[in-house]
Design a protein around this motif. Sequence first.
Motif, PDB file in Angstrom:
ATOM      1  N   PRO A   1      -3.531   7.896  -2.407  1.00  0.00           N
ATOM      2  CA  PRO A   1      -3.926   6.742  -3.211  1.00  0.00           C
ATOM      3  C   PRO A   1      -5.191   6.047  -2.724  1.00  0.00           C
ATOM      4  O   PRO A   1      -5.854   5.344  -3.494  1.00  0.00           O
ATOM      5  CB  PRO A   1      -2.710   5.805  -3.108  1.00  0.00           C
ATOM      6  N   GLN A   2      -5.554   6.247  -1.446  1.00  0.00           N
ATOM      7  CA  GLN A   2      -6.776   5.632  -0.932  1.00  0.00           C
ATOM      8  C   GLN A   2      -8.029   6.342  -1.447  1.00  0.00           C
ATOM      9  O   GLN A   2      -9.124   5.778  -1.400  1.00  0.00           O
ATOM     10  CB  GLN A   2      -6.761   5.650   0.593  1.00  0.00           C
TER      11      GLN A   2
ATOM     12  N   ASN B   1      -1.797   4.105  -6.416  1.00  0.00           N
ATOM     13  CA  ASN B   1      -1.126   3.134  -5.551  1.00  0.00           C
ATOM     14  C   ASN B   1       0.268   2.790  -6.058  1.00  0.00           C
ATOM     15  O   ASN B   1       1.108   2.298  -5.305  1.00  0.00           O
ATOM     16  CB  ASN B   1      -1.973   1.857  -5.430  1.00  0.00           C
TER      17      ASN B   1
END
Length: 265
Positions: free
Chosen positions: A43-44, A96
């Motif tokens: 998700p980063q 996220n």
Amino acid sequence: MAGSARLCVTNQKGGVGKTTVAINLAGGLNERGHDVLFVDLDPQGNATEGLGLLEAYDAEPPTLLDALVEPSAVSPSELVYDHPEMDVVPSNIDMNAAESALGGESDGETRLEPLLESLEEDGDYDVVVVDCPPYLGLVTDNALLATENVVVPALAEPTSKRSLELLFDYVGALEMDHDVQIEPRVLVANRVENTKEADHMIDWFEEALPDVPLYRIRKRVALQRAFADGRSIFGVEEETDMQSVFLEIAATIEETVFEATEVPA
């Protein structure tokens, strides 16, 4: 897993250079003549940035999360971005919410498998490389179960002992729950320095995982510059001694993962 060899790059301990290893392993496989699909599950979005696709991280739907949560509403080909060295399914800020979204599904830990099958049918890839989040959970479960082959980056420092023990305990439990066999294919000692501590850890790696090939990646500015340029070290003009190491890792993947899936090396 017919059609492509698959592997994921994972270590739940952050800061081990996981994404750098994933990108340059994919670049090495491409350099050896293979058609590569890179999937950024983190998700980063670090790999998405490191492959020069940061604009995709904020792109409007459909996104990777949409394909995992509501696959019938997404054409897999819409997720694929072109890159000079490989095709890429980038991460997105929506990822996220992946843990909570997949947690509400009865098969939330196995949604990646059919998506990869569809992508392979469309793209005719030799190998799929999946970059995992730096934590354990449903997203990493998807990667482990869909690929069943693991590349583990780790720092040559004492904290790696506990992180590797936790990872392999976790993988063992996942194997039992799903009746699968998930193979550690390569251990990459990353950012190795010329210290006694690093030497001791290399010895520990070899003793703890005697059947897993071990490779040493040393810190090089060229790796950072290639990341900033949106390429692997094989996609830029600057040369480094670490290119030969990543090519060796790619060759090992050919001999193990490719052989197991009958993909020509």
